[in-house]
Design a protein around this motif. Structure first.
Motif, short mmCIF file in Angstrom:
data_model
loop_
_atom_site.label_atom_id
_atom_site.label_comp_id
_atom_site.label_asym_id
_atom_site.label_seq_id
_atom_site.Cartn_x
_atom_site.Cartn_y
_atom_site.Cartn_z
N ARG A 138 0.74 -1.09 0.05
CA ARG A 138 -0.12 0.04 -0.04
C ARG A 138 1.01 1.26 0.05
NH1 ARG A 138 -2.96 -3.80 3.09
NH2 ARG A 138 -5.08 -4.08 2.09
N ALA A 158 -11.53 3.00 3.38
CA ALA A 158 -10.78 2.20 4.38
C ALA A 158 -10.95 0.77 4.62
CB ALA A 158 -11.02 3.06 5.84
N GLY A 166 -12.92 7.68 6.03
CA GLY A 166 -11.86 7.14 5.11
C GLY A 166 -11.84 7.16 3.80
N ARG A 184 -6.17 8.29 4.81
CA ARG A 184 -5.52 7.37 5.75
C ARG A 184 -5.52 8.01 7.21
NH1 ARG A 184 -0.05 6.21 2.09
NH2 ARG A 184 -0.61 3.71 1.70
N ASP A 194 -4.81 2.41 9.26
CA ASP A 194 -4.79 3.29 8.11
C ASP A 194 -4.92 2.82 6.76
OD1 ASP A 194 -2.21 2.46 8.28
OD2 ASP A 194 -1.29 4.43 8.01
N ARG A 195 -5.23 1.39 6.44
CA ARG A 195 -5.01 0.88 5.23
C ARG A 195 -6.15 1.20 4.47
NH1 ARG A 195 -6.10 -5.08 5.90
NH2 ARG A 195 -7.42 -4.29 7.75
N ILE A 196 -5.78 1.48 3.18
CA ILE A 196 -6.69 1.99 2.27
C ILE A 196 -6.56 1.20 1.13
CG2 ILE A 196 -7.21 3.92 0.77
CD1 ILE A 196 -7.82 4.75 3.24
#
Length: 501
Positions: A138, A158, A166, A184, A194-196
């Protein structure tokens, strides 16, 4: 199962408590300092203070909830929706304490709560997904490369949560770094993750979801679909069942896909599988969106068109019993529409409107159901979701349900705080809504500059004027001469002795 703790507040706590009473369970409520006088507290057999008003110190405090559950000797916990309803840690903690969590297993919640994992599951069993990227790399460099492959417009999402947090729409790749940083940051604050991931954005799509129910024997059924396209900032406002944009073939595809996903995830309990349906495609196409591992706010419309009590069924399967109905025993009957009445000011950027509801009168009549915890004098605290009531109308046809809903909204009376009542009325009266021309951009296309219409129509003003000038003279002029009584009404002649103070 005999003693049930409802780990929630407001209308959903009231709704669950009432079904618990019908089943014969001993009910246990919890409340924050702000909810001491709330309806759900009065309805329960027992009630326990959790802590201060902020949710993180009360309704989101897992340790405190478990302390109360042990003290009250609870056999089961029903989480409602929101708060801890999709929290795998809470479900696992209940299980560790020997308390039944009325919902899916912690493992299922964790798997389906992660949007990337849920999307991977859907792809693995052949359910269509929106073109996108959910890989482990990412880095900004990789996301930019994938964004070029997917093309614009695209949407950032998100991985660890939903509700619009998100999420960012990107129409120009030059905007991607800034949007990525903002998404994020928001995802980290909301979900601690904070993974997108990326998906192609479908500008005109319907948001259609399927209600599913599974038991511990591996059986899964669906209770048809709900149309949830009327949204503001990804939050649903109006929901209905069945969807006016779903025909028999599309319904079959959606419901079969939802059941396959639930079975692949070993789903036990009530849940919702959400899809996007391309509104403008020549042939209807749908894509998997996500799974909500809980009871939905809009579950009453499904109850209306199927005749089932979903909360009762949740308790049934939570006790290890097999589903009491086979799929062929479930049929659609009529049409139901729900609106969410909220304490917010649509003319002031939808700011929350906490305060005291000095007077409250819910609508009644044929085909009307109101889920609420409101009564005259209720205090609406600023700490929680602003939902005040869900008004549900049922009819043999969509037009009959709409007519009943419009009448019900006009007969809803709340004094003391601002609500979105006029906004909801204008939505369901709009010609495009009446025609069923719906998409997730409906409000953006038709209500971007909405203002409440407050000036009375000319017909009303003329009627009031006519009533004033034709008032019975003898009722106004006490003891006045005939000549005086034949003069036009004049307030200066009527007030008698007065002082301008």
């Amino acid at each position: 199962m005999n003693r049930v703790l409802v780990a929630n507040r407001g209308e959903i706590a009231v709704r669950i408590l009432r079904t618990c009473k019908e089943i014969g369970f001993h009910t246990i409520a919890v409340y924050s300092e702000a909810d001491r006088d709330a309806m759900h507290v009065a309805l329960a057999d027992e009630a326990y203070l959790l802590g201060p008003a902020p949710a993180r110190e009360s309704y989101l405090n897992i340790e405190r909830l478990l302390q109360v559950a042990r003290r009250a000797r609870a056999d089961a916990v029903h989480p409602g929706y929101g708060f801890l309803s999709e929290n795998a840690d809470f479900a696992a903690a209940c299980r560790a304490q020997g308390i039944v969590f009325v919902g899916p297993s912690p493992e299922t919640i964790e798997q389906l709560g992660d949007k990337c994992a849920a999307r991977a599951l859907a792809e693995r069993i052949g359910v269509p997904t929106v073109p996108g990227y959910t890989g482990d790399d990412r880095s900004e460099r990789r996301l930019v490369r994938e964004a070029k492959r997917i093309g614009t417009p695209l949407i950032l999402k998100a991985a660890g949560g939903g509700g619009g947090r998100g999420m960012r729409i990107v129409s120009d790749l030059a905007q991607l770094p800034e949007a990525l940083a903002a998404a994020r940051s928001e995802a980290l604050a909301a979900f601690g993750d904070d993974r997108i991931f990326l998906e192609r954005y479908i500008p005109r799509a319907r948001h259609v979801e399927v209600q599913i129910l599974g038991d511990s024997q591996g059986n899964v059924i669906h209770l048809f679909e709900r149309e949830c396209s009327i949204q503001r900032r990804y939050q649903k406002i109006v929901e209905e069942s069945p969807s006016c944009g779903v025909g028999p073939a599309l319904r079959k595809g959606l419901t079969e896909a939802a059941v396959r996903i639930a079975k692949a995830a070993n789903y036990v309990g009530a849940g919702t599988v959400e899809f996007l349906v391309e509104a403008d495609a020549p042939e209807p196409r749908f894509y998997f969106l996500e799974v909500n591992t809980r009871l939905q706010v809009e579950h009453p419309v499904t109850e209306a068109v199927t005749g089932f009590d979903l909360v009762r069924l949740q308790f049934h399967v939570a006790q290890g019993h097999p589903l009491p109905y086979a799929q062929e025993e479930i049929a659609l009957m009529g049409h139901a529409i729900e609106v969410r009445l909220c304490a917010e000011d649509p003319e002031n950027q939808f700011l929350a409107s906490p305060g005291t509801m000095q007077f409250w009168q819910a609508p009644e009549g044929p085909g009307i159901r109101v889920d609420t915890a409101l009564e005259s004098g209720s205090f609406i605290p600023p700490y929680y979701d602003p939902l005040l009531a869900k008004i549900i109308a049922f009819g043999k046809t969509r037009s009959e349900a709409l007519a009943r809903l419009e009448r019900a909204l006009m007969e809803t009376h709340g004094v003391g705080i601002k609500t979105n009542q006029a906004y909801l009325l204008d939505i369901i009266r709009h010609p495009a809504f009446r025609d069923g021309d719906l998409s997730t951009r409906f409000l953006e296309e038709h209500f971007a500059g909405w203002r409440a219409f407050t000036e009375p129509p000319d017909e009303v003003l003329l009627a009031l004027a006519a009533a004033s000038v034709q008032a019975e003279p003898s009722a106004v002029f006490r003891g006045a001469s005939l000549a005086d009584s034949q003069k036009p009404l004049n307030p200066w002649c009527l007030v008698g002795r007065w002082r301008n103070t």
